[in-house]
Design a protein around this motif. Structure first.
Motif, PDB file in Angstrom:
ATOM      1  N   GLY A 265       0.968  -1.385   0.045  1.00 56.74           N
ATOM      2  CA  GLY A 265       0.088  -0.272   0.087  1.00 56.74           C
ATOM      3  C   GLY A 265       0.590   1.572  -0.534  1.00 56.74           C
ATOM      4  N   ALA A 266       0.639   2.333   0.354  1.00 57.78           N
ATOM      5  CA  ALA A 266       0.943   4.165   0.258  1.00 57.78           C
ATOM      6  C   ALA A 266       2.126   4.086   1.787  1.00 57.78           C
ATOM      7  CB  ALA A 266      -0.341   4.830   0.437  1.00 57.78           C
ATOM      8  N   PHE A 267       2.948   4.512   1.270  1.00 61.33           N
ATOM      9  CA  PHE A 267       3.938   5.231   2.499  1.00 61.33           C
ATOM     10  C   PHE A 267       3.518   6.344   2.276  1.00 61.33           C
ATOM     11  CE2 PHE A 267       5.982   3.834  -1.214  1.00 61.33           C
ATOM     12  CZ  PHE A 267       7.334   4.974  -1.254  1.00 61.33           C
ATOM     13  N   THR A 268       4.385   6.920   3.588  1.00 59.27           N
ATOM     14  CA  THR A 268       4.697   8.904   3.808  1.00 59.27           C
ATOM     15  C   THR A 268       6.250   8.812   3.224  1.00 59.27           C
ATOM     16  OG1 THR A 268       4.486   8.577   6.057  1.00 59.27           O
ATOM     17  CG2 THR A 268       2.325   9.395   4.561  1.00 59.27           C
ATOM     18  N   TYR A 269       7.016   9.581   2.459  1.00 59.99           N
ATOM     19  CA  TYR A 269       8.139   9.487   3.207  1.00 59.99           C
ATOM     20  C   TYR A 269       9.079  11.143   3.614  1.00 59.99           C
ATOM     21  CZ  TYR A 269       7.635  12.242  -1.216  1.00 59.99           C
ATOM     22  OH  TYR A 269       7.371  12.970  -2.722  1.00 59.99           O
ATOM     23  N   ALA A 270       7.726  11.969   3.231  1.00 60.74           N
ATOM     24  CA  ALA A 270       7.921  13.793   3.502  1.00 60.74           C
ATOM     25  C   ALA A 270       6.648  14.113   3.653  1.00 60.74           C
ATOM     26  CB  ALA A 270       8.592  14.059   2.454  1.00 60.74           C
ATOM     27  N   THR A 271       7.149  15.999   4.536  1.00 55.16           N
ATOM     28  CA  THR A 271       5.779  16.822   4.935  1.00 55.16           C
ATOM     29  C   THR A 271       6.158  18.393   4.187  1.00 55.16           C
ATOM     30  OG1 THR A 271       7.305  17.839   6.328  1.00 55.16           O
ATOM     31  CG2 THR A 271       5.018  15.910   6.458  1.00 55.16           C
ATOM     32  N   GLY A 272       5.784  18.488   2.859  1.00 55.44           N
ATOM     33  CA  GLY A 272       5.962  19.643   1.773  1.00 55.44           C
ATOM     34  C   GLY A 272       6.194  20.893   2.190  1.00 55.44           C
TER      35      GLY A 272
ATOM     36  N   ALA B 249      12.814  -1.679  -6.774  1.00 49.80           N
ATOM     37  CA  ALA B 249      12.061  -0.724  -6.903  1.00 49.80           C
ATOM     38  C   ALA B 249      11.487  -0.914  -5.246  1.00 49.80           C
ATOM     39  CB  ALA B 249      10.039  -0.498  -7.083  1.00 49.80           C
ATOM     40  N   THR B 250      11.825  -2.294  -4.980  1.00 48.45           N
ATOM     41  CA  THR B 250      11.420  -1.748  -3.282  1.00 48.45           C
ATOM     42  C   THR B 250      12.499  -1.154  -2.564  1.00 48.45           C
ATOM     43  OG1 THR B 250       9.446  -4.062  -3.121  1.00 48.45           O
ATOM     44  CG2 THR B 250      10.348  -2.918  -1.181  1.00 48.45           C
ATOM     45  N   ALA B 251      13.819  -1.445  -2.748  1.00 45.42           N
ATOM     46  CA  ALA B 251      15.010  -1.357  -2.243  1.00 45.42           C
ATOM     47  C   ALA B 251      15.315  -0.020  -2.509  1.00 45.42           C
ATOM     48  CB  ALA B 251      15.851  -1.725  -2.936  1.00 45.42           C
ATOM     49  N   VAL B 252      15.086   1.104  -3.687  1.00 41.02           N
ATOM     50  CA  VAL B 252      14.757   2.308  -3.580  1.00 41.02           C
ATOM     51  C   VAL B 252      13.434   3.210  -2.869  1.00 41.02           C
ATOM     52  CG1 VAL B 252      14.317   4.449  -5.436  1.00 41.02           C
ATOM     53  CG2 VAL B 252      15.125   2.360  -6.406  1.00 41.02           C
ATOM     54  N   ARG B 253      12.275   3.018  -2.437  1.00 43.53           N
ATOM     55  CA  ARG B 253      11.598   2.625  -1.699  1.00 43.53           C
ATOM     56  C   ARG B 253      12.325   2.753   0.266  1.00 43.53           C
ATOM     57  NH1 ARG B 253       7.154  -0.870   0.556  1.00 43.53           N
ATOM     58  NH2 ARG B 253       9.056  -2.021   1.311  1.00 43.53           N
ATOM     59  N   ASP B 254      12.982   1.409   0.338  1.00 45.41           N
ATOM     60  CA  ASP B 254      13.492   1.411   1.753  1.00 45.41           C
ATOM     61  C   ASP B 254      14.736   2.278   1.227  1.00 45.41           C
ATOM     62  OD1 ASP B 254      11.634  -0.307   1.843  1.00 45.41           O
ATOM     63  OD2 ASP B 254      13.170  -1.703   1.726  1.00 45.41           O
ATOM     64  N   ALA B 255      16.089   2.733   0.512  1.00 47.14           N
ATOM     65  CA  ALA B 255      16.541   3.856   0.755  1.00 47.14           C
ATOM     66  C   ALA B 255      16.173   5.048   0.919  1.00 47.14           C
ATOM     67  CB  ALA B 255      17.154   3.459  -0.363  1.00 47.14           C
ATOM     68  N   LEU B 256      14.728   5.979   0.514  1.00 42.85           N
ATOM     69  CA  LEU B 256      13.765   7.210   0.324  1.00 42.85           C
ATOM     70  C   LEU B 256      14.472   6.906   2.377  1.00 42.85           C
ATOM     71  CD1 LEU B 256      13.231   9.630  -0.726  1.00 42.85           C
ATOM     72  CD2 LEU B 256      11.236   8.016  -1.054  1.00 42.85           C
ATOM     73  N   LEU B 257      13.091   5.836   2.923  1.00 40.86           N
ATOM     74  CA  LEU B 257      12.980   6.093   3.626  1.00 40.86           C
ATOM     75  C   LEU B 257      13.810   5.479   5.014  1.00 40.86           C
ATOM     76  CD1 LEU B 257       9.493   3.654   3.544  1.00 40.86           C
ATOM     77  CD2 LEU B 257       9.495   6.249   3.474  1.00 40.86           C
ATOM     78  N   SER B 258      14.878   5.828   4.619  1.00 42.76           N
ATOM     79  CA  SER B 258      16.082   5.153   6.323  1.00 42.76           C
ATOM     80  C   SER B 258      16.911   5.867   6.739  1.00 42.76           C
ATOM     81  CB  SER B 258      17.257   4.802   4.965  1.00 42.76           C
ATOM     82  OG  SER B 258      17.641   5.424   4.053  1.00 42.76           O
ATOM     83  N   ASP B 259      17.271   5.735   7.176  1.00 45.18           N
ATOM     84  CA  ASP B 259      18.135   7.388   7.729  1.00 45.18           C
ATOM     85  C   ASP B 259      18.844   8.648   6.986  1.00 45.18           C
ATOM     86  OD1 ASP B 259      17.196   6.794  10.071  1.00 45.18           O
ATOM     87  OD2 ASP B 259      18.863   5.556  11.633  1.00 45.18           O
ATOM     88  N   ASP B 260      19.520   7.537   6.572  1.00 48.45           N
ATOM     89  CA  ASP B 260      20.023   8.425   4.983  1.00 48.45           C
ATOM     90  C   ASP B 260      19.601   8.994   4.183  1.00 48.45           C
ATOM     91  OD1 ASP B 260      22.752   7.771   6.557  1.00 48.45           O
ATOM     92  OD2 ASP B 260      23.326   5.929   4.655  1.00 48.45           O
ATOM     93  N   GLY B 261      18.322   8.853   3.742  1.00 45.77           N
ATOM     94  CA  GLY B 261      17.459   8.666   2.818  1.00 45.77           C
ATOM     95  C   GLY B 261      16.527  10.299   3.782  1.00 45.77           C
ATOM     96  N   ARG B 262      16.145  10.452   4.932  1.00 45.23           N
ATOM     97  CA  ARG B 262      15.071  11.223   6.051  1.00 45.23           C
ATOM     98  C   ARG B 262      16.503  12.649   5.881  1.00 45.23           C
ATOM     99  NH1 ARG B 262      10.903   9.017   8.558  1.00 45.23           N
ATOM    100  NH2 ARG B 262      12.276  11.011  10.945  1.00 45.23           N
ATOM    101  N   ALA B 263      17.541  11.884   6.105  1.00 41.18           N
ATOM    102  CA  ALA B 263      19.252  13.753   5.751  1.00 41.18           C
ATOM    103  C   ALA B 263      18.594  13.903   4.473  1.00 41.18           C
ATOM    104  CB  ALA B 263      20.335  12.249   6.224  1.00 41.18           C
ATOM    105  N   LEU B 264      19.054  13.115   3.722  1.00 43.70           N
ATOM    106  CA  LEU B 264      18.448  13.958   2.130  1.00 43.70           C
ATOM    107  C   LEU B 264      17.563  14.784   1.913  1.00 43.70           C
ATOM    108  CD1 LEU B 264      20.346  10.942   0.018  1.00 43.70           C
ATOM    109  CD2 LEU B 264      21.031  13.019   0.439  1.00 43.70           C
ATOM    110  N   LEU B 265      15.962  14.650   2.062  1.00 45.95           N
ATOM    111  CA  LEU B 265      15.062  14.708   2.228  1.00 45.95           C
ATOM    112  C   LEU B 265      14.933  16.377   3.340  1.00 45.95           C
ATOM    113  CD1 LEU B 265      12.984  12.073   2.934  1.00 45.95           C
ATOM    114  CD2 LEU B 265      12.300  13.330   1.367  1.00 45.95           C
ATOM    115  N   GLU B 266      15.611  16.070   3.900  1.00 44.18           N
ATOM    116  CA  GLU B 266      15.545  17.445   5.186  1.00 44.18           C
ATOM    117  C   GLU B 266      16.428  18.561   4.997  1.00 44.18           C
ATOM    118  OE1 GLU B 266      14.678  17.090   9.264  1.00 44.18           O
ATOM    119  OE2 GLU B 266      16.131  15.389   9.256  1.00 44.18           O
ATOM    120  N   ARG B 267      17.552  17.973   3.846  1.00 42.12           N
ATOM    121  CA  ARG B 267      18.445  18.889   3.501  1.00 42.12           C
ATOM    122  C   ARG B 267      18.235  19.276   2.311  1.00 42.12           C
ATOM    123  NH1 ARG B 267      23.380  15.068   1.481  1.00 42.12           N
ATOM    124  NH2 ARG B 267      23.656  14.816   3.298  1.00 42.12           N
ATOM    125  N   HIS B 268      17.492  18.672   1.227  1.00 45.68           N
ATOM    126  CA  HIS B 268      17.209  19.938   0.038  1.00 45.68           C
ATOM    127  C   HIS B 268      16.266  20.740   0.734  1.00 45.68           C
ATOM    128  CE1 HIS B 268      20.124  18.488  -2.925  1.00 45.68           C
ATOM    129  NE2 HIS B 268      19.652  16.996  -1.546  1.00 45.68           N
TER     130      HIS B 268
END
Length: 282
Positions: A125-132, A256-275
């Motif tokens: 199903g759907a997952f959340t990864y960030a807030t705009g 595809a799941t590996a890309v999703r998991d990378a986005l949701l990982s601690d490193d992915g979250r750090a990237l989201l905040e950085r940008h």
């Protein structure tokens, strides 16, 4: 019958914004994107060799730099990210029409949930990864911009936002403008881009004097050094919860799941905040 059901399920803030769009006197500026790599972002992973597993991502246009960086972290796993950027609604329709994507990342999780409800996503199903996060940006300004009030100035003759019919950031921008009591003053100035990145490009090119767009887009490519900008608090009830789905039609579900998991990982979250993106729950 199916069309009526889908329209009723569309996120309410997008529906509410369409009445304002119908009244906009300024010519509508729509920069259409195809199912190939879009004009506001290049595909990552295009030089992958024959052993690389390529994941085709349909992504909201505020994710260009996030996915560029994320692609670098996935190279060691033999995974390349090939991203197409457009508004979430445009990409939603492409997925429904059978476009060959493996992962869908929207600027509003409600769009991802529609695909899950329609059986087009995996059972996860759907997952959340960030807030705009929104920003008002005035490229030519030399004095400080404190917020949306700058849009009412006479020298600001055109204000670029994404088309709220299919771009969540556009709907959020109009809601924020309305919440600030500026709809009457700003409505005649509105010009619309296909996505939040396109709206920013319009301002950068001089086709608009200001833009209300994703903070991540303003911070990208040193735009923050051109003119002045300020973050815009979301209007009540219009916070952008960004989310996605792994598509059931993905040709390589594990990749595809590996890309999703990378986005949701601690490193992915750090990237989201950085940008310039926020994290769910914060």
């Amino acid at each position: 019958m199916q069309r009526s059901r889908q329209a009723a399920a569309r996120p309410s803030r997008v529906v509410a914004a369409t009445s304002l769009v119908a009244r906009v006197a300024t010519p509508l500026v729509l920069l259409a994107l195809g199912a190939c790599a879009a004009a506001d972002g290049a595909a990552s992973g295009s030089t992958a060799d024959a052993t690389t597993r390529t994941v085709r991502v349909a992504a909201a246009s505020d994710l260009v730099h996030v996915l560029d960086d994320l692609a670098g972290t996935l190279e060691g796993q033999g995974i390349a990210v090939e991203a197409t950027y457009a508004s979430s609604g445009t990409l939603l329709q492409q997925v429904r029409n059978g476009a060959p994507y493996d992962l869908y990342l929207a600027a509003d999780v409600a769009y991802a949930r529609l695909l899950a409800d329609e059986g087009l996503a995996t059972d996860d199903g759907a997952f959340t990864y960030a807030t705009g996060r929104l920003a008002v940006w005035v490229p030519a300004a030399t004095d400080r911009v404190d917020g949306l009030d700058v849009l009412g100035r006479p020298e600001v003759r055109a204000v670029a936002v994404a088309n709220p019919r299919h771009a969540p950031y556009g709907a959020a921008a109009l809601a924020a403008i309305d919440d600030a009591g500026l709809t009457t003053a700003v409505e005649p100035k509105l010009v619309l881009g296909e996505s939040t990145a396109q709206a920013a490009e319009m301002a950068a090119a001089g086709h608009a004097d200001a833009a209300v767009v994703a903070l991540s887009v303003v911070l990208a490519d040193a735009r923050a050094q051109d003119g002045t900008w300020a973050e815009v608090p979301p209007a009540a009830g219009t916070e952008l919860e960004q989310g996605g789905v792994v598509l059931a039609s993905a040709r390589d579900l594990d990749a595809a799941t590996a890309v999703r998991d990378a986005l949701l990982s601690d490193d992915g979250r750090a990237l989201l905040e950085r940008h310039g993106l926020g994290l769910p729950g914060r």
